[in-house]
Design a protein around this motif. Sequence first.
Motif, PDB file in Angstrom:
ATOM      1  N   SER A   1      -3.087  -4.838   0.686  1.00  0.00           N
ATOM      2  CA  SER A   1      -2.240  -5.774   0.986  1.00  0.00           C
ATOM      3  C   SER A   1      -1.060  -5.707   0.071  1.00  0.00           C
ATOM      4  CB  SER A   1      -2.551  -7.086   0.899  1.00  0.00           C
ATOM      5  OG  SER A   1      -3.467  -7.482   2.137  1.00  0.00           O
ATOM      6  N   SER A   2      -1.208  -5.577  -1.364  1.00  0.00           N
ATOM      7  CA  SER A   2      -0.144  -5.530  -2.479  1.00  0.00           C
ATOM      8  C   SER A   2       0.701  -4.191  -2.070  1.00  0.00           C
ATOM      9  CB  SER A   2      -0.757  -5.339  -3.736  1.00  0.00           C
ATOM     10  OG  SER A   2      -1.433  -4.579  -3.842  1.00  0.00           O
ATOM     11  N   ILE A   3       0.221  -3.058  -1.841  1.00  0.00           N
ATOM     12  CA  ILE A   3       0.720  -1.911  -1.714  1.00  0.00           C
ATOM     13  C   ILE A   3       1.715  -1.991  -0.337  1.00  0.00           C
ATOM     14  CG2 ILE A   3       0.720   0.600  -1.131  1.00  0.00           C
ATOM     15  CD1 ILE A   3      -1.896   0.684  -2.887  1.00  0.00           C
ATOM     16  N   ALA A   4       1.129  -2.366   0.681  1.00  0.00           N
ATOM     17  CA  ALA A   4       2.064  -2.654   2.092  1.00  0.00           C
ATOM     18  C   ALA A   4       3.053  -3.380   1.757  1.00  0.00           C
ATOM     19  CB  ALA A   4       0.962  -3.152   2.835  1.00  0.00           C
ATOM     20  N   ALA A   5       2.971  -4.681   0.923  1.00  0.00           N
ATOM     21  CA  ALA A   5       3.794  -5.663   0.790  1.00  0.00           C
ATOM     22  C   ALA A   5       4.918  -4.876   0.021  1.00  0.00           C
ATOM     23  CB  ALA A   5       3.462  -6.698   0.021  1.00  0.00           C
ATOM     24  N   ALA A   6       4.856  -4.209  -1.002  1.00  0.00           N
ATOM     25  CA  ALA A   6       5.814  -3.770  -1.786  1.00  0.00           C
ATOM     26  C   ALA A   6       6.620  -2.475  -1.174  1.00  0.00           C
ATOM     27  CB  ALA A   6       5.083  -2.984  -3.240  1.00  0.00           C
ATOM     28  N   ILE A   7       6.046  -1.874  -0.150  1.00  0.00           N
ATOM     29  CA  ILE A   7       6.550  -0.597   0.775  1.00  0.00           C
ATOM     30  C   ILE A   7       7.592  -1.432   1.669  1.00  0.00           C
ATOM     31  CG2 ILE A   7       6.504   0.945   2.333  1.00  0.00           C
ATOM     32  CD1 ILE A   7       3.493   1.845   1.023  1.00  0.00           C
ATOM     33  N   PHE A   8       6.878  -2.506   2.342  1.00  0.00           N
ATOM     34  CA  PHE A   8       7.847  -3.224   3.270  1.00  0.00           C
ATOM     35  C   PHE A   8       9.062  -3.912   2.564  1.00  0.00           C
ATOM     36  CE2 PHE A   8       4.019  -3.239   6.230  1.00  0.00           C
ATOM     37  CZ  PHE A   8       4.568  -2.382   7.163  1.00  0.00           C
ATOM     38  N   LEU A   9       8.662  -4.498   1.331  1.00  0.00           N
ATOM     39  CA  LEU A   9       9.850  -5.320   0.634  1.00  0.00           C
ATOM     40  C   LEU A   9      11.116  -4.349   0.290  1.00  0.00           C
ATOM     41  CD1 LEU A   9      10.817  -7.733  -0.969  1.00  0.00           C
ATOM     42  CD2 LEU A   9       9.744  -6.815  -2.827  1.00  0.00           C
TER      43      LEU A   9
ATOM     44  N   LEU B   1      15.145 -11.135   7.828  1.00  0.00           N
ATOM     45  CA  LEU B   1      14.163 -10.158   8.042  1.00  0.00           C
ATOM     46  C   LEU B   1      13.345  -9.691   6.495  1.00  0.00           C
ATOM     47  CD1 LEU B   1      15.625  -7.444  10.307  1.00  0.00           C
ATOM     48  CD2 LEU B   1      13.867  -9.342  10.905  1.00  0.00           C
ATOM     49  N   ALA B   2      14.412  -9.554   5.551  1.00  0.00           N
ATOM     50  CA  ALA B   2      13.761  -9.222   4.067  1.00  0.00           C
ATOM     51  C   ALA B   2      13.135 -10.364   3.743  1.00  0.00           C
ATOM     52  CB  ALA B   2      14.995  -8.879   3.266  1.00  0.00           C
ATOM     53  N   GLY B   3      13.788 -11.670   4.022  1.00  0.00           N
ATOM     54  CA  GLY B   3      12.725 -12.865   3.359  1.00  0.00           C
ATOM     55  C   GLY B   3      11.668 -13.046   3.591  1.00  0.00           C
ATOM     56  N   GLY B   4      11.022 -12.444   4.796  1.00  0.00           N
ATOM     57  CA  GLY B   4       9.475 -12.493   5.035  1.00  0.00           C
ATOM     58  C   GLY B   4       8.759 -11.580   4.395  1.00  0.00           C
ATOM     59  N   MET B   5       9.624 -10.339   3.880  1.00  0.00           N
ATOM     60  CA  MET B   5       8.859  -9.534   2.897  1.00  0.00           C
ATOM     61  C   MET B   5       8.585  -9.914   1.457  1.00  0.00           C
ATOM     62  SD  MET B   5       7.774  -7.206   5.340  1.00  0.00           S
ATOM     63  CE  MET B   5       7.999  -8.751   6.307  1.00  0.00           C
TER      64      MET B   5
ATOM     65  N   SER C   1      16.758  -2.427  -4.552  1.00  0.00           N
ATOM     66  CA  SER C   1      15.680  -2.499  -3.619  1.00  0.00           C
ATOM     67  C   SER C   1      15.017  -0.964  -4.357  1.00  0.00           C
ATOM     68  CB  SER C   1      16.239  -1.922  -2.381  1.00  0.00           C
ATOM     69  OG  SER C   1      16.957  -0.695  -2.009  1.00  0.00           O
ATOM     70  N   ALA C   2      15.532  -0.099  -4.994  1.00  0.00           N
ATOM     71  CA  ALA C   2      15.108   0.963  -5.501  1.00  0.00           C
ATOM     72  C   ALA C   2      13.959   0.512  -6.556  1.00  0.00           C
ATOM     73  CB  ALA C   2      16.146   2.129  -6.148  1.00  0.00           C
ATOM     74  N   LEU C   3      14.033  -0.364  -7.324  1.00  0.00           N
ATOM     75  CA  LEU C   3      13.046  -0.843  -7.892  1.00  0.00           C
ATOM     76  C   LEU C   3      11.724  -1.055  -7.413  1.00  0.00           C
ATOM     77  CD1 LEU C   3      15.057  -3.137 -10.712  1.00  0.00           C
ATOM     78  CD2 LEU C   3      14.258  -0.768 -10.973  1.00  0.00           C
ATOM     79  N   GLY C   4      11.768  -1.498  -6.115  1.00  0.00           N
ATOM     80  CA  GLY C   4      10.628  -1.782  -5.483  1.00  0.00           C
ATOM     81  C   GLY C   4       9.432  -0.544  -5.415  1.00  0.00           C
ATOM     82  N   LEU C   5      10.120   0.642  -5.589  1.00  0.00           N
ATOM     83  CA  LEU C   5       9.299   2.012  -5.623  1.00  0.00           C
ATOM     84  C   LEU C   5       8.466   2.038  -6.897  1.00  0.00           C
ATOM     85  CD1 LEU C   5      11.987   4.485  -4.491  1.00  0.00           C
ATOM     86  CD2 LEU C   5      10.220   3.316  -3.138  1.00  0.00           C
ATOM     87  N   VAL C   6       8.955   1.512  -8.026  1.00  0.00           N
ATOM     88  CA  VAL C   6       8.012   1.316  -9.161  1.00  0.00           C
ATOM     89  C   VAL C   6       7.113   0.266  -8.820  1.00  0.00           C
ATOM     90  CG1 VAL C   6       8.322   0.689 -11.452  1.00  0.00           C
ATOM     91  CG2 VAL C   6      10.307   1.572 -10.725  1.00  0.00           C
ATOM     92  N   THR C   7       7.201  -0.890  -8.369  1.00  0.00           N
ATOM     93  CA  THR C   7       6.362  -1.723  -7.877  1.00  0.00           C
ATOM     94  C   THR C   7       5.017  -0.957  -7.109  1.00  0.00           C
ATOM     95  OG1 THR C   7       7.684  -3.474  -7.885  1.00  0.00           O
ATOM     96  CG2 THR C   7       5.717  -3.895  -6.872  1.00  0.00           C
ATOM     97  N   VAL C   8       5.352  -0.323  -6.157  1.00  0.00           N
ATOM     98  CA  VAL C   8       4.531   0.534  -5.141  1.00  0.00           C
ATOM     99  C   VAL C   8       3.637   1.497  -5.954  1.00  0.00           C
ATOM    100  CG1 VAL C   8       4.093   2.329  -3.420  1.00  0.00           C
ATOM    101  CG2 VAL C   8       6.265   0.518  -3.210  1.00  0.00           C
ATOM    102  N   TYR C   9       4.423   2.133  -7.061  1.00  0.00           N
ATOM    103  CA  TYR C   9       3.612   3.013  -7.883  1.00  0.00           C
ATOM    104  C   TYR C   9       2.589   2.384  -8.698  1.00  0.00           C
ATOM    105  CZ  TYR C   9       2.545   6.262 -11.788  1.00  0.00           C
ATOM    106  OH  TYR C   9       2.075   7.081 -12.740  1.00  0.00           O
ATOM    107  N   LEU C  10       3.031   1.313  -9.477  1.00  0.00           N
ATOM    108  CA  LEU C  10       1.921   0.691 -10.406  1.00  0.00           C
ATOM    109  C   LEU C  10       1.031  -0.176  -9.461  1.00  0.00           C
ATOM    110  CD1 LEU C  10       4.734  -0.907 -12.650  1.00  0.00           C
ATOM    111  CD2 LEU C  10       2.966   0.780 -13.283  1.00  0.00           C
ATOM    112  N   LEU C  11       1.054  -0.761  -8.454  1.00  0.00           N
ATOM    113  CA  LEU C  11       0.185  -1.478  -7.807  1.00  0.00           C
ATOM    114  C   LEU C  11      -0.950  -0.195  -7.084  1.00  0.00           C
ATOM    115  CD1 LEU C  11       2.206  -4.137  -5.871  1.00  0.00           C
ATOM    116  CD2 LEU C  11       0.516  -4.487  -7.799  1.00  0.00           C
ATOM    117  N   SER C  12      -0.462   0.939  -6.927  1.00  0.00           N
ATOM    118  CA  SER C  12      -1.342   1.865  -6.348  1.00  0.00           C
ATOM    119  C   SER C  12      -2.198   2.472  -7.429  1.00  0.00           C
ATOM    120  CB  SER C  12      -0.739   3.061  -5.951  1.00  0.00           C
ATOM    121  OG  SER C  12      -0.121   3.644  -6.965  1.00  0.00           O
TER     122      SER C  12
END
Length: 357
Positions: free
Chosen positions: A252-260, A282-286, A344-355
């Motif tokens: 769930s955390s990885i999916a949330a970061a990708i969609f966000l 749309l973005a607010g839901g993420m 928005s690009a900082l979200g990619l860092v979040t995806v990496y760390l949560l993975s």
Amino acid sequence: MGGFMGPFGASIILPMFPELRETFNASSQAVSWGFTAYLLPFALLLLVSGTLGERWGRKKTVRGTYLLYTVASIICAIAPNLTVFLIARSFQGIANAFITPLLLAGLAEIVPPEKFGRKVGIYSSFQALGMGMAPIVGGIAADTTWRAAFWGTVAVSFLLSLFPPSGEPRENTDLPPIRPLFQGRILRIGCATLAAAAGPMGVSVLVAVAARDNFNVSGSKAGLILLAGAVSSFLLGPTWGRVLDRFGYRQSSIAAAIFLTGFVSLISTANNALTLGTLWFLAGGMVGFMSVVLQALGATQIPDNRGGTLSFILSFRFLGVGLGPIIWIPVIEQSFKGAILGASALGLVTVYLLSKN
């Protein structure tokens, strides 16, 4: 209602930047410190506020900090200059640092683990409601007198002080530990949270600035645009909680970061106020999805110190939200698209760390 107050107090100034600039004869960058002054002490104190609150007792701590919030709101309402206003905003942030983690920690202890995600989703919906109502109230106040908005927070915070959660001080033999908060797993979640908050989760500030300065809408209309994202987050909060319960925290955390990351980047294509509001909806839901996941992670990683772990992780979130305007407002003054895509690009860092967790 406790979940309502923190985001409400933080976001209430977003639609009133032009009015604050005029009242205090200050630049946009100086006025934006009204947002940062709230969030930076809030974020730093969150490193220990949950643990301290557990030691002192939830009931006494939450009641006292709501009263501190009330006094700070009064000072904001009567502030004669920007310096006094910023100091009062910082005390609002200090007070709120104790409220959110202790409320969620109490929730974690009374809800069965298999249903906790859904309850956090409902709690996050009220946080989204606070975030959504803040720009509406702030926008209406901006079109009349911005000081009235802070008299509203005086009333709400005083009312909430009358209904603190249960929880008495712990004995010395049962004090929650701090050292486990600094293990690698917790620090990775914290750094992932920091990247998300300084980037895509904190983009509401950029939406507010763009609405007023790029698309020339009034304070109340800017509030309506910001409300769109909060409504989406409010409506979807319980759904994200059920997703968390079904698929687990890691997926769930990885999916949330990708969609966000993806949905926030689409905001850069907005060319008018209506499109901006639609894309922010749309973005607010993420943003809500990410918020549910991070709060659930914080409240469950160390059961012996739920409040302390949650406050520790939330400190990274609000440090990021406080740093975001410092980083991105100078950029948006040059390029709206560049600021949104950069955030928005900082979200990619979040995806990496949560993975990696």
